[in-house]
Scaffold this active site. Structure first.
Site, short mmCIF file in Angstrom:
data_model
loop_
_atom_site.label_atom_id
_atom_site.label_comp_id
_atom_site.label_asym_id
_atom_site.label_seq_id
_atom_site.Cartn_x
_atom_site.Cartn_y
_atom_site.Cartn_z
N GLU A 1 0.81 -1.23 0.00
CA GLU A 1 0.00 0.00 0.00
C GLU A 1 0.84 1.27 0.00
OE1 GLU A 1 -2.96 -0.13 3.07
OE2 GLU A 1 -3.98 -1.83 2.19
N GLU B 1 -5.17 -8.66 0.65
CA GLU B 1 -5.89 -8.38 1.90
C GLU B 1 -7.36 -8.16 1.61
OE1 GLU B 1 -4.43 -5.16 4.41
OE2 GLU B 1 -2.36 -5.72 3.96
#
Ligand code: BG6
Length: 484
Positions: free
Chosen positions: A171, A383
């Site tokens: 991220e 995720e």
């Protein structure tokens, strides 16, 4: 899409997984030669985390990894995604290697392999050796690129033969936004837009050079980055709202995914940044390197939690700096956006979690479809999960039916995407055990395994939740039980 699908076959070798990150689980923050990280420092600044929680002990995975991996094996998990803490390998970020760090991760990897669990390694999940921050400002300097590549190569050289799945950066969009725009992550800078784009360029170069180094070393495994993808829907068909969505996508999604997949920045967004004089400075040769690396990645990693709505935002409208809900008190998050460009109002069709994140299984399908159409790349869902309050019953049970419902609906949507032609290699839930939620303490739980600890501490004993048994069945039936 086109018609209702009754039942979906996940591919035979589908990697049913679960994920974690070093700082959120390991603890042992000052043990066995580990260096201090930016997070070890940041959490000590009063007011930065919920009830001043730290990852000093976290859920003590450093000492209990065998127990945790045994629980994974018993569940039948096919892949375990975890991150390596740079400061355990290089306590000062570069220079001398800490052999105890190599030994620890070597053991974790071997333990996974022994239990037929494919290790999926994240090279950087936000914890940066503080020494690199002190010496040149960490990601703010182009110096970090070589240090990151040396670190990544050290991992490849140690485990390149054993680990077939590598994630360069977790991220990038989130750690840079929270680090340089909203001051919620280290280094806690506020609204430093120019540096934000510069830092991102350094991160892209570090990613790209690590990908190329991996191939130069002769490894043929899977490598890519994990992007926090929040797909968007236009509020309605009013043209300025449709344009707000397009602007949002360029600035908030394609800015990262286009670089990973094509090695170039989206044009309209770059033009806008140049006009605002906040575009990143590139060195000669950077573009070629980004393009070369883009040819070498083999998947797009997606962390998916929620979708958003886009509406035109007037010049005097909301800013990116609204309050975030870190307490779990529903309705405390504020609307955000960029004045003159877009804002993200709530979606009236969706429910939200206690932390005000929208719940949208279709959004996961949407992400896969977009990636497949735009990049034609295989996908790893690195995720997906539900942060919730859980209750440990007297008999040791945790009845997290809401988590089962959440994951089930997301998996069905993922199944539809696969039926529609998306190539999905793996699905990792967030997370395997409960862990530290960076800003939200320990009360925002994600795991299949309950860990008895709260903000103050606890026994750290592990308890299987109802979702643990349910996911075990999902794995053993290769997804068949989703449709029962
Ligand atoms: C992702 C991160 O942003 O989402 C994880 O990669 C994080 O590290 C997860 O924990 C959930 O976010 P949060 O803020 O609820 O912990």
């Amino acid at each position: 899409m086109m018609e209702q699908i009754e039942k979906t076959a996940f591919p035979k070798d589908f990697l049913w997984g679960s994920a974690s990150a070093a700082y959120q689980i390991e603890g042992a923050y000052a043990e066995d030669g580990k260096g201090m990280t930016n997070w070890d420092e940041f959490v000590r600044i009063p007011g930065k985390t919920y009830k001043e929680t730290t990852g000093d002990v976290a859920v003590d995975h450093y000492h209990r990894y065998k127990e945790d991996i045994r629980l994974m094996a018993e569940m039948g998990l096919k892949t375990y995604r975890f991150s390596i803490s740079w400061a355990r390998i290089f306590p000062k970020g570069k220079g001398e290697i800490n052999e105890k760090g190599i030994a620890f991760y070597g053991d974790v990897i071997d333990e996974c392999l022994k239990n037929h669990i494919e290790p999926m390694v994240t090279i950087f999940h936000w914890d940066l050796p503080q020494a690199l921050v002190d010496s040149y400002g960490g990601w703010e300097s182009a110096e970090i690129i070589d240090d990151y590549v040396t670190y990544a190569k050290t991992l490849f050289q140690n485990w390149g033969d054993k680990v077939k799945y590598w994630i360069t950066l977790n991220e990038q969009n989130i750690f840079t936004s929270l680090g340089w725009l909203t001051a919620q992550h280290p280094p806690g800078k506020f609204d430093d837009q120019k540096m934000f784009y510069q830092v991102n360029h350094h991160a892209f170069m570090a990613h790209a050079k690590a990908v190329l180094a991996y191939r130069e070393l002769g490894y043929k495994g899977e490598i890519g980055a994990s992007f926090a993808y929040t797909p968007s829907y236009a509020l309605d068909c009013k043209p300025i709202n449709a344009m707000a969505k397009s602007n949002y996508d360029d600035l908030k999604n394609y800015w990262w995914m286009d670089v990973y997949a094509y090695g170039r920045y989206p044009k309209a967004a770059m033009t806008y940044l140049k006009k605002k004089k906040i575009a990143p400075q590139m060195q000669s040769g950077d573009e070629e390197i980004l393009k070369e690396a883009a040819k070498e990645i083999t998947f797009m990693g997606v962390n998916y939690y929620q979708s958003c709505v886009c509406e035109y935002n007037p010049l005097d409208g909301v800013t990116p700096y609204g309050t975030m809900n870190t307490t779990g008190k529903k309705g405390t998050a504020q609307e955000i956006g960029i004045p003159g460009i877009y804002k993200n109002p709530a979606n009236p069709y969706l429910m939200t979690t206690d932390w005000d994140w929208s719940i949208d299984p279709k959004g996961l399908q949407f992400c896969c479809r977009e990636i497949t159409s735009r990049y034609a790349l295989p996908i790893i869902i690195s995720e997906n999960g539900l942060g919730a309050f859980d209750k440990l019953e007297e008999d040791g049970a945790v009845h997290d039916v809401y988590r089962v419902e959440y994951l089930k609906e997301h998996l069905k949507a993922l199944g539809e995407a696969i039926e529609e032609g998306c190539e999905v290699l793996a699905y990792c839930t967030w997370s395997f055990t409960d862990l530290l939620s960076w800003l939200n303490g320990y009360q925002k739980r994600y795991g299949f395994v309950y860990v008895d600890r709260n903000e103050e501490g606890g026994t750290l004993n592990r308890y299987k939740k109802d979702s643990y048994y349910w996911y075990k069945d999902v794995i053993s039936t290769n997804g068949e039980n989703l449709y029962k």
